[in-house]
Write an enzyme that holds these catalytic residues in place. Structure first.
Site, PDB file in Angstrom:
ATOM      1  CG  HIS A  65      68.509  33.389 -24.470  1.00  0.00           C
ATOM      2  ND1 HIS A  65      69.022  32.164 -24.542  1.00  0.00           N
ATOM      3  CD2 HIS A  65      69.866  34.101 -24.135  1.00  0.00           C
ATOM      4  CE1 HIS A  65      70.222  31.964 -24.407  1.00  0.00           C
ATOM      5  NE2 HIS A  65      70.484  32.940 -24.016  1.00  0.00           N
ATOM      6  CG  ASP A  67      63.953  33.375 -28.082  1.00  0.00           C
ATOM      7  OD1 ASP A  67      64.806  33.607 -27.230  1.00  0.00           O
ATOM      8  OD2 ASP A  67      63.928  32.107 -28.260  1.00  0.00           O
ATOM      9  CG  HIS A  68      62.226  32.852 -24.081  1.00  0.00           C
ATOM     10  ND1 HIS A  68      61.592  31.737 -23.653  1.00  0.00           N
ATOM     11  CD2 HIS A  68      63.156  32.319 -24.963  1.00  0.00           C
ATOM     12  CE1 HIS A  68      61.887  30.691 -24.279  1.00  0.00           C
ATOM     13  NE2 HIS A  68      63.148  30.898 -25.188  1.00  0.00           N
ATOM     14  CG  HIS A 142      69.144  27.615 -21.844  1.00  0.00           C
ATOM     15  ND1 HIS A 142      69.195  26.949 -23.171  1.00  0.00           N
ATOM     16  CD2 HIS A 142      68.943  29.007 -22.341  1.00  0.00           C
ATOM     17  CE1 HIS A 142      68.719  27.744 -24.283  1.00  0.00           C
ATOM     18  NE2 HIS A 142      68.802  28.924 -23.841  1.00  0.00           N
ATOM     19  CG  ASP A 213      64.884  27.987 -24.490  1.00  0.00           C
ATOM     20  OD1 ASP A 213      63.614  27.910 -24.432  1.00  0.00           O
ATOM     21  OD2 ASP A 213      65.242  28.738 -25.115  1.00  0.00           O
ATOM     22  CG  HIS A 271      61.619  27.177 -27.731  1.00  0.00           C
ATOM     23  ND1 HIS A 271      63.048  26.883 -28.315  1.00  0.00           N
ATOM     24  CD2 HIS A 271      61.846  28.452 -27.638  1.00  0.00           C
ATOM     25  CE1 HIS A 271      63.709  27.716 -28.009  1.00  0.00           C
ATOM     26  NE2 HIS A 271      63.243  28.652 -27.794  1.00  0.00           N
TER      27      HIS A 271
END
Length: 308
Positions: A65, A67-68, A142, A213, A271
């Site tokens: 993802h 944002d990672h 996730h 996550d 997070h």
């Protein structure tokens, strides 16, 4: 060992919080560091710490993802400009190598060091085992394949008791090093000297768990078992479990419950959804502390020491 929280936000950056990235500063003598996730602008955050890109040794991506990992290509490229010439190991889910190869090919990026990319299989266990650490990867729950990492420092031999060696007539030299490393040595006169007889109490290795996550799951508990430090996402406040699970996330209460059930010694939550300001973090800490006392809600550039 020190851990730096370079970004503690979920989804996208905010004025007060960048997206996910965590640095683990390894002990002396090397003082190298490992990076867990690299959200957009991670290299900017690194500039605000004592960490040097040329000391970066390994990168562990939890999942694909943005944002990672959107900050990864720029960070790897900048490492060459920062004098990085030693190899870097990159671990992450399937598809990571294709992403890096494509970005570098389209941009004409050339690295001045060797980049070794290992994609993690779904049923992966130990992915790294060197003279200092073992790293285990486990699949979490996730929306996309997402991994947690358990970093176990090897036990360290106790301090060499020089006076005992001198009593045995052993002069300083290679034998000292062999005994320090835990080896058994046979002297020229046939006498056998065991490492444990001439060293002090060994030091237990530290355990650090960094989860990507995830909803609460059994694999998270396994990775976090007896950890000296557990890093767990807490995207939403307690009471928002239904919304958290809809997007494959956890609440503060669930992060605390995982820490308690795993018998971790400390919990750092990260997070956080953009709906929470830094001023809200004390409230999030309080609600987590109902289930687990030793908890901290991280802010960007928060650093914590991982003591033995």
């Amino acid at each position: 060992m020190n851990m730096w929280f370079l970004g503690t936000g979920a989804g996208r950056p905010f004025k007060h919080r960048n997206v996910t990235a965590i640095a683990l500063q390894l002990p002396e003598p090397g003082c190298n560091w490992w990076l867990f996730d690299a959200g957009e602008a991670t290299q900017h955050q690194v500039l605000r710490t004592p960490l040097k890109l040329n000391k970066l040794e390994a990168v562990f991506i939890t999942h694909l993802h943005g944002d990672h990992f959107y900050g990864l290509p720029g960070l790897l490229s900048s490492r060459s400009f920062d004098g990085g010439v030693t190899p870097v190991q990159l671990f992450g889910p399937p598809g990571l190598k294709s992403y890096i190869d494509t970005v570098f090919a389209l941009s004409g990026t050339q690295l001045d060091y060797e980049l070794n990319i290992s994609e993690i299989a779904v049923d992966e266990g130990i992915i790294l085992n060197d003279e200092r650490f073992t790293v285990e990867a486990g699949l979490l729950e996730h929306r996309v394949p997402c991994f947690g990492y358990r970093i176990t420092e090897h036990d360290q031999p106790g301090k060499l008791l020089v006076h005992k060696l001198q009593e045995l007539g052993i002069e300083a030299g290679p034998i000292y090093g062999q005994l320090k490393q835990g080896q058994t040595v046979t002297l020229p006169d046939g006498k056998v000297v065991r490492s444990e007889d001439v060293t002090g109490t060994s030091q237990r290795g530290r355990v650090v768990t960094v989860l990507g996550d995830t909803k609460p799951c059994g694999r998270a508990l396994k990775l976090a078992a007896d950890a000296d430090l557990l890093v767990h996402e807490a995207t939403f406040a307690a009471g928002m479990e239904e919304k958290a699970h809809e997007f494959g996330h956890s609440t503060t209460a669930e992060a605390a419950e995982t820490a308690a059930r795993a018998k971790a010694k400390r919990l750092v939550m990260t997070h956080f959804s953009g709906r929470y300001s830094n001023e809200d973090l004390s409230r999030l800490e309080e609600e987590a502390s109902v289930k687990f006392g030793a908890v901290t809600a991280a802010t960007d550039l928060y650093m914590t020491e991982i003591k033995r």
